[in-house]
Scaffold this motif. Structure first.
Motif: not given
Length: 417
Positions: A394-403
């Motif tokens: 979930g954290v990885l998905i949020l980071v990718l979305l923010a990027y």
């Protein structure tokens, strides 16, 4: 002349002479049988109980334990001689009887056979029994004892046949008594001989506190018990398998005890039926520890009942039974497994901790465990890494979305310029 009396378990100090057997199961039966010349010819003192399975009218299975013999009669007890055998005969309840036959040769006498009859037509003892009538279980024993020796077996001895479990302990018996006097020479059973050479299982006890604010104290932790393997056979086929380390936690008279069961000096027996299965353990200080399994909804099994009777460090007897448990639930045709420590709470005064547990009380094939269903404690171990992995994902998905959002805004800024 036949004279019977009640003697309590050692330590209570009360004796009731020459009358009837009382209803208290902690009392032993004692028989002094005399011949026509008033000389003692047969002496016996023992404790016993019987566990009997039966089918009900609703096609379920129940078990009943008989330890209260009410007011018995003793018709048929005889001294015997060189030509005729000796016999102890006890009748109790409605159609119940127990008979032991002895035979004699030149230098030995034998406990020849034991017969137990019970009446499933007794609605008080067997409520809703499907089949009514008197059933008899016969066992050939043929155990030889030197003439003029008294046989002693304080350890629990069990006979299992047709699902009926007969338990005997604190047995002292001498048939064909010589010169009217019970012998001082003891002939010990194998289990009593074993317990004299094997280090006894000594419970860890903690004295009760002197203050009244707390009724009990917690015993010092004990090391993990050894894991034992136990099985029950139905004829030549194995019908129940159990592997487990067992630790008993007992609180009695404000004293807490922790006892590790040593499988190397623990006996086991039991019985198997379509709807119920019994595993019984016993040792020098445990009269019996019963695990009773049952089938529910025709497709699952579970631990339904635990019965225990044992000697504590102070010589007192602790007994308890609970037939309304619900542990170790698994589908029929599989085994139940729990590698982690688990607690079976039988009562507020008695709990069993299990370690490296695996049981299969039904549908055992080729003497081997079937596929295991893990307990919830083990399942939780798998949930932890899954939960951690899901959180990281979930954290990885949020980071990718923010990027990607930031990258898109960055490109939009260049186009406006």
């Amino acid at each position: 002349m036949v004279c019977f009396r009640l003697s309590p378990v050692p330590g209570s100090g009360l004796v009731l002479l020459c009358l009837v057997l009382g209803a208290v199961s902690s009392y032993a039966l004692e028989l002094n049988l005399t011949d026509s010349e008033k000389a003692l010819c047969l002496y016996a003192k023992w404790q016993m109980n019987f566990t009997i399975p039966y089918e009900t009218t609703s096609k379920s299975y129940k078990t009943v334990t008989i330890s209260n013999f009410g007011t018995p009669t003793y018709n048929g007890s005889i001294c015997g001689d060189n030509q005729n055998g000796s016999r102890i005969a006890v009748q109790f309840g409605s159609g119940f009887s127990w008979i032991v036959n002895f035979t004699k040769s030149v230098s030995v006498y034998s406990i020849d056979s034991i017969s137990f009859s019970y009446n499933t037509g007794d609605n008080t003892t067997f409520p809703d029994a499907k089949d009514k009538g008197i059933l008899t279980v016969n066992e050939s024993v043929a155990f030889k004892i030197p003439l003029n020796d008294i046989f002693r077996c304080n350890s629990l001895s069990s006979l299992v046949k047709n699902g009926v479990v007969q338990n005997y302990w604190d047995v002292h018996v001498q048939a064909f008594v010589q010169n009217g006097t019970v012998s001082t020479n003891e002939y010990l059973c194998e289990k009593d001989n074993t317990t004299t050479t094997v280090a006894p299982i000594v419970p860890t006890t903690v004295p009760s506190p002197t203050t009244t604010s707390s009724p009990t104290t917690t015993p010092s932790p004990k090391e993990k018990p050894d894991v034992g393997s136990y099985l029950v056979k139905n004829g030549s086929d194995t019908c129940l398998l159990a592997t487990m380390g067992l630790q008993l936690n007992v609180t009695h008279d404000k004293v807490a005890s922790v006892i590790n069961i040593n499988p190397n000096v623990t006996g086991y027996s039991g019985s198997c039926h379509p709807q119920t299965a019994l595993l019984r353990l016993n040792s020098s200080n445990i009269k019996y520890l019963d695990f009773v399994f049952a089938v529910k909804n025709e497709n699952r099994f579970y631990l339904k009942e635990v019965n225990v009777s044992m000697y504590l460090a102070n010589g007192s007897v602790f007994s308890f039974a609970n037939n309304n448990l619900s542990y170790w639930d698994a589908p029929l045709g599989s085994s139940y497994m729990c590698n982690k420590e688990q607690t079976v709470s039988v009562s507020g005064e008695f709990q069993i901790n299990t370690f490296d547990l695996r049981v299969q009380p039904f549908n055992v094939k080729d003497g081997k465990y079937s596929t295991a269903q893990d307990c919830r404690a083990d399942d939780d171990n798998f949930l932890v890494p899954i939960a951690v992995g899901a959180a990281l994902a979930g954290v990885l998905i949020l980071v990718l979305l923010a990027y990607f959002i930031g990258l898109k805004r960055h490109h939009a800024g260049y186009e406006q310029f």
